[in-house]
Every structure is written in structure tokens, then in C-alpha cells.
Design a protein around this motif. Structure first.
Motif, mmCIF file in Angstrom:
data_model
loop_
_atom_site.group_PDB
_atom_site.id
_atom_site.type_symbol
_atom_site.label_atom_id
_atom_site.label_comp_id
_atom_site.label_asym_id
_atom_site.label_seq_id
_atom_site.Cartn_x
_atom_site.Cartn_y
_atom_site.Cartn_z
ATOM 1 N N SER A 1 5.483 10.442 0.154
ATOM 2 C CA SER A 1 4.142 10.857 0.581
ATOM 3 C C SER A 1 3.349 11.512 -0.544
ATOM 4 O O SER A 1 2.116 11.370 -0.610
ATOM 5 C CB SER A 1 4.236 11.806 1.787
ATOM 6 O OG SER A 1 5.080 12.899 1.483
ATOM 7 N N THR A 2 3.995 12.228 -1.456
ATOM 8 C CA THR A 2 3.282 12.879 -2.567
ATOM 9 C C THR A 2 3.518 12.163 -3.893
ATOM 10 O O THR A 2 2.939 12.542 -4.914
ATOM 11 C CB THR A 2 3.719 14.347 -2.716
ATOM 12 O OG1 THR A 2 5.140 14.400 -2.990
ATOM 13 C CG2 THR A 2 3.415 15.125 -1.447
ATOM 14 N N ARG A 3 4.345 11.129 -3.880
ATOM 15 C CA ARG A 3 4.720 10.451 -5.127
ATOM 16 C C ARG A 3 4.085 9.075 -5.263
ATOM 17 O O ARG A 3 4.042 8.516 -6.357
ATOM 18 C CB ARG A 3 6.245 10.291 -5.193
ATOM 19 C CG ARG A 3 7.017 11.594 -5.078
ATOM 20 C CD ARG A 3 8.491 11.313 -4.800
ATOM 21 N NE ARG A 3 9.108 10.531 -5.866
ATOM 22 C CZ ARG A 3 10.183 9.768 -5.690
ATOM 23 N NH1 ARG A 3 10.722 9.646 -4.492
ATOM 24 N NH2 ARG A 3 10.688 9.103 -6.719
ATOM 25 N N ALA A 4 3.612 8.514 -4.143
ATOM 26 C CA ALA A 4 3.150 7.127 -4.147
ATOM 27 C C ALA A 4 1.678 7.016 -4.536
ATOM 28 O O ALA A 4 0.864 7.881 -4.206
ATOM 29 C CB ALA A 4 3.369 6.504 -2.777
ATOM 30 N N VAL A 5 1.352 5.930 -5.227
ATOM 31 C CA VAL A 5 -0.017 5.612 -5.608
ATOM 32 C C VAL A 5 -0.313 4.191 -5.138
ATOM 33 O O VAL A 5 0.453 3.266 -5.412
ATOM 34 C CB VAL A 5 -0.209 5.701 -7.138
ATOM 35 C CG1 VAL A 5 -1.616 5.254 -7.530
ATOM 36 C CG2 VAL A 5 0.058 7.120 -7.629
ATOM 37 N N PHE A 6 -1.436 4.027 -4.430
ATOM 38 C CA PHE A 6 -1.840 2.727 -3.913
ATOM 39 C C PHE A 6 -2.434 1.880 -5.038
ATOM 40 O O PHE A 6 -3.296 2.334 -5.780
ATOM 41 C CB PHE A 6 -2.875 2.944 -2.803
ATOM 42 C CG PHE A 6 -3.520 1.694 -2.290
ATOM 43 C CD1 PHE A 6 -2.841 0.831 -1.449
ATOM 44 C CD2 PHE A 6 -4.819 1.370 -2.652
ATOM 45 C CE1 PHE A 6 -3.434 -0.320 -0.974
ATOM 46 C CE2 PHE A 6 -5.427 0.228 -2.184
ATOM 47 C CZ PHE A 6 -4.733 -0.624 -1.340
ATOM 48 N N LEU A 7 -1.959 0.636 -5.149
ATOM 49 C CA LEU A 7 -2.449 -0.263 -6.192
ATOM 50 C C LEU A 7 -3.443 -1.286 -5.671
ATOM 51 O O LEU A 7 -4.355 -1.687 -6.393
ATOM 52 C CB LEU A 7 -1.266 -1.003 -6.836
ATOM 53 C CG LEU A 7 -0.247 -0.153 -7.578
ATOM 54 C CD1 LEU A 7 0.922 -1.012 -8.030
ATOM 55 C CD2 LEU A 7 -0.887 0.562 -8.760
ATOM 56 N N GLY A 8 -3.295 -1.721 -4.444
ATOM 57 C CA GLY A 8 -4.173 -2.735 -3.876
ATOM 58 C C GLY A 8 -3.469 -3.481 -2.764
ATOM 59 O O GLY A 8 -2.277 -3.291 -2.517
ATOM 60 N N GLY A 9 -4.216 -4.322 -2.071
ATOM 61 C CA GLY A 9 -3.628 -5.088 -0.988
ATOM 62 C C GLY A 9 -4.664 -5.921 -0.263
ATOM 63 O O GLY A 9 -5.799 -6.078 -0.731
ATOM 64 N N TYR A 10 -4.288 -6.425 0.905
ATOM 65 C CA TYR A 10 -5.168 -7.298 1.675
ATOM 66 C C TYR A 10 -4.643 -7.417 3.100
ATOM 67 O O TYR A 10 -3.533 -6.955 3.418
ATOM 68 C CB TYR A 10 -5.259 -8.683 1.026
ATOM 69 C CG TYR A 10 -3.984 -9.156 0.370
ATOM 70 C CD1 TYR A 10 -2.950 -9.734 1.101
ATOM 71 C CD2 TYR A 10 -3.816 -9.014 -1.015
ATOM 72 C CE1 TYR A 10 -1.783 -10.150 0.488
ATOM 73 C CE2 TYR A 10 -2.648 -9.423 -1.637
ATOM 74 C CZ TYR A 10 -1.629 -10.000 -0.882
ATOM 75 O OH TYR A 10 -0.472 -10.402 -1.492
ATOM 76 N N TYR A 11 -5.472 -8.008 3.973
ATOM 77 C CA TYR A 11 -5.039 -8.293 5.343
ATOM 78 C C TYR A 11 -4.422 -9.686 5.409
ATOM 79 O O TYR A 11 -4.862 -10.614 4.733
ATOM 80 C CB TYR A 11 -6.225 -8.241 6.311
ATOM 81 C CG TYR A 11 -6.675 -6.842 6.660
ATOM 82 C CD1 TYR A 11 -5.866 -5.992 7.397
ATOM 83 C CD2 TYR A 11 -7.931 -6.382 6.259
ATOM 84 C CE1 TYR A 11 -6.280 -4.712 7.725
ATOM 85 C CE2 TYR A 11 -8.358 -5.103 6.577
ATOM 86 C CZ TYR A 11 -7.530 -4.278 7.322
ATOM 87 O OH TYR A 11 -7.942 -3.020 7.635
ATOM 88 N N ARG A 12 -3.387 -9.817 6.265
ATOM 89 C CA ARG A 12 -2.773 -11.116 6.541
ATOM 90 C C ARG A 12 -2.737 -11.315 8.061
ATOM 91 O O ARG A 12 -2.526 -10.366 8.814
ATOM 92 C CB ARG A 12 -1.340 -11.188 6.017
ATOM 93 C CG ARG A 12 -1.128 -10.601 4.651
ATOM 94 C CD ARG A 12 0.279 -10.874 4.142
ATOM 95 N NE ARG A 12 1.322 -10.483 5.085
ATOM 96 C CZ ARG A 12 2.625 -10.690 4.873
ATOM 97 N NH1 ARG A 12 3.020 -11.309 3.772
ATOM 98 N NH2 ARG A 12 3.528 -10.304 5.743
ATOM 99 N N GLU A 13 -2.923 -12.542 8.484
ATOM 100 C CA GLU A 13 -2.936 -12.836 9.905
ATOM 101 C C GLU A 13 -1.558 -13.330 10.361
ATOM 102 O O GLU A 13 -1.022 -14.292 9.823
ATOM 103 C CB GLU A 13 -3.983 -13.902 10.232
ATOM 104 C CG GLU A 13 -4.143 -14.149 11.722
ATOM 105 C CD GLU A 13 -5.222 -15.165 12.049
ATOM 106 O OE1 GLU A 13 -5.504 -15.374 13.250
ATOM 107 O OE2 GLU A 13 -5.784 -15.761 11.092
#
Length: 358
Positions: A192-204
Motif C-alpha cells: 500500500s505504501t510501496r507501490a507506484v501505478f504505471l498505467g493500465g486499461y479496461y478489458r471486457e
């Protein structure tokens, strides 16, 4: 070239079999021993001089054959933990060692295998299966990056990231308590304090049906799940720990409670495959009547389907990894115009927004 006794050597090796199928040779036994000694699959694979992804393939194949887990991750708090063998794996090694000692007594000291460390990868990516991610990884490889890439499922991917065994984890884990994806699991894996979001997308996600079945006969997703629970539709399932498996189990529990149905009549539940492409292929070949799968894979095989949900597929790293060249380039790529073009052209994909697409 002349072949004679001077340039031909003979090596005898112990091989364990399970129900007639080979499961453990000297290289696999050494891999398991090194995992237990070093507390790390990554360290073990490097010591053996094999790719990280190859080590995972060996372990997963062995687990599928035996039907049990052979490795387990343990956590010792922030930055702690590691990987160890299960009791089953330790028992296998005990049997192997006894057999090898017996061979040595009869045949002498066996050939000593030499291992040479491989080139250090620029980036280690662990993930749940995703066709667009495959394209991103291939593009990184085309750019000259040395990549270790293992499709281990969302749950294991988070575990390996937390233990420092990987640079990037790409996941889609649904939390039934909050109805949210991924974020609720970060605390569970000490991220929770160590993670960094890089990117993503929605999938159906959709329920796809084998040729000959008409999805229009089902009014709702619950109707499909109801038929699965009653054993009227045989399924093919994703592997344990995958995000799709987590969501499918949630659907089964929810409808089972609502309709007062048992969950033990599901046909094909134990029939596991590791990619959405394999799921769609099994349905297209008539090996299953229906399956929860990406719309992209369903359309790839020309299957009819009904919409189930849009899910967030996200890639994260640890803060200390953000300075790595491979991680920097991955972040640039997943947020690039090239990926945005892929999202516009690939069926069942959309860019991330504040709210999920309708």
C-alpha cells in the motif's frame, strides 16, 4: 567425424515419475533445492543459468501434473519474506536424494552439471495473461530490452513484486467486499505504501459459448451462472490465482447463495488453462459449452457471447524500481499513443477513465 569410446561419454541420471509421467530430473531437483536454499525463484534461476520464465514454466508444469502446490511465498513484513518449498516438494526431494545416493553407490559419482549465469535482464514482468500486454512486451523486446516475462496469475504476481522477485506486476484482482479492482489487495501484499501505478486499461469480460449454442436464450449473466451451477453447461476454467478465476468464483458464490444451489455440480471446474486464448480455443473446439473470457479472445475465435463486466487491468512497480531503465520505458510505452491506438482497434479494450465504461 569419428565416433568412438574416447569421445563419447555415458551419464546415468535419476528421473522420478508420477503415474508414468516424468516429473523430476537432476535439473528440476536442483532448481527446487536452490529455491529452498536461497528463498528466491529469481536467485535460483540465475544460479542455474536459466531464464526466470523458464524456472516458472518448470514449476507450473510440475504443479499441474501433481495437482498440488510445490512453492509458497511467506512475508515477514515490509520488505521481508521469501519463497520456500511446500512439504510435498520437500518429500519429492527426499525421495530423489535417496534414489540418487543409491545410483552413486552402484555407478560412482555422476556427471557434474556446470551452470553459467545468464545476462542480467533489464526488466522482469510478472502478470496475468493479457493479449495487449503481450504486444507491449514484444515491442520492448524489439527495442533491445532483455526481458524476463512470466504469466503467473495476478495473485502470485503481486506476491513476487512484494518479495522483490519482479520489477513490474500487471494484475486485475476483483475485491467482492468493495467491488473495486486491485487497490484493496495492495495492503494484503504489503504494497500500500510501496507501490507506484504505471498505467493500465479496461478489458471486457464476457461469457462465450461454443458453436451451436445461442446466447440470446439467456436474459442475464445470472441465468448463465445458474445453468453452470446446475451442471447444464460444461466450462473451461482459468488457473487458480488468476484474476478471472477470482471473479468467476465470486459469480458462482453470489448466484449459488441467491438460488440456494450447491457449487459442487459445476462441470469442467478443474479443467484449467493459463491464457484467455486457450480458454476461447477450448470453447471453439467444443471441449466446453461456455467460459468466462476476454471479449478479444472470444471474437478471435468467432464465438458468440454476452457481456459480463469491464475490469481494470493495471501495472504497478515498487518505488525503488522507478529509476530502472526498463521500468521507465515500460511506463512510457503503456501510456503512449501507440498503446492508445491499440485500445481503439482491439475489441473489448478501452482506456482508463474516472468511471468504468458502460
Amino acid at each position: 567425424m569419428t565416433i568412438n569410446e574416447n569421445n563419447v561419454s555415458i551419464r546415468y541420471e535419476v528421473i522420478l515419475e508420477y503415474n508414468g509421467e516424468p516429473i523430476l530430473d537432476s535439473k528440476t531437483a536442483q532448481l527446487l533445492k536452490l529455491i529452498n536454499e536461497k528463498g528466491s525463484i529469481l536467485a535460483a534461476s540465475r544460479a542455474l543459468g536459466i531464464p526466470y520464465s523458464r524456472a516458472w514454466e518448470i514449476i507450473m508444469k510440475l504443479e499441474r501434473t501433481l495437482g498440488v502446490k510445490l512453492i509458497k511465498a511467506f512475508r515477514g513484513g515490509k520488505g521481508g519474506g521469501g519463497t520456500r518449498l511446500t512439504d510435498t516438494a520437500l518429500k519429492l526431494l527426499e525421495i530423489y536424494d535417496r534414489a540418487e545416493k543409491k545410483l552413486r553407490r552402484h555407478m560412482g559419482i555422476p556427471y557434474a552439471r556446470k551452470h553459467i549465469a545468464l545476462q542480467e535482464p533489464d526488466i522482469i514482468i510478472v502478470h496475468s495473461h493479457d493479449p495487449l500486454l503481450d504486444l507491449i512486451i514484444n515491442k520492448l523486446g524489439d527495442e533491445g530490452f532483455v526481458i524476463e516475462n512470466s504469466c503467473v496469475g495476478s495473485g502470485m504476481a503481486l506476491s513476487l513484486l512484494s518479495l522483490g522477485e519482479a520489477d513490474i506486476a500487471c494484475i486485475h484482482l476483483f475485491d467482492p467486499n468493495t467491488g473495486d479492482y486491485n487497490k484493496p489487495y495492495l495492503e494484503k501484499y504489503f504494497l500500500s505504501t510501496r507501490a507506484v501505478f504505471l498505467g493500465g486499461y479496461y478489458r471486457e469480460l464476457v461469457f462465450a459459448f461454443r458453436p451451436g449454442l445461442d446466447p440470446s436464450s439467456y436474459n442475464t449473466v445470472d441465468d448463465v451462472v445458474d445453468e453452470i451451477l446446475r451442471g447444464n453447461l460444461k466450462i473451461v476454467n482459468r488457473n487458480k490465482g488468476s484474476g478471472t478465476r477470482v471473479f468467476f468464483d465470486y459469480l458462482l458464490r453470489t448466484v449459488a447463495e441467491k438460488m440456494k444451489l450447491p457449487v459442487d455440480k459445476v462441470k469442467g471446474y478443474e479443467n484449467e488453462v493459463y491464457t484467455h486464448i486457450d480458454v476461447a480455443k477450448n470453447v471453439a473446439l467444443g471441449r466446453a459449452d461456455a467460459a468466462l473470457v476476454l471479449r478479444y479472445a472470444a471474437e478471435l475465435y468467432g464465438l458468440k457471447y454476452i457481456h459480463v463486466t469491464w475490469e481494470r487491468f493495471e501495472c504497478i512497480t515498487l518505488r525503488e524500481n522507478t529509476v530502472k531503465r526498463g521500468v521507465i520505458r515500460f511506463k512510457e510505452l503503456i501510456n503512449s499513443e501507440w498503446v492508445k491506438n491499440q485500445l481503439r482497434t482491439m475489441p473489448g479494450y478501452k482506456p482508463l477513465h474516472t468511471h468504468p465504461p458502460g
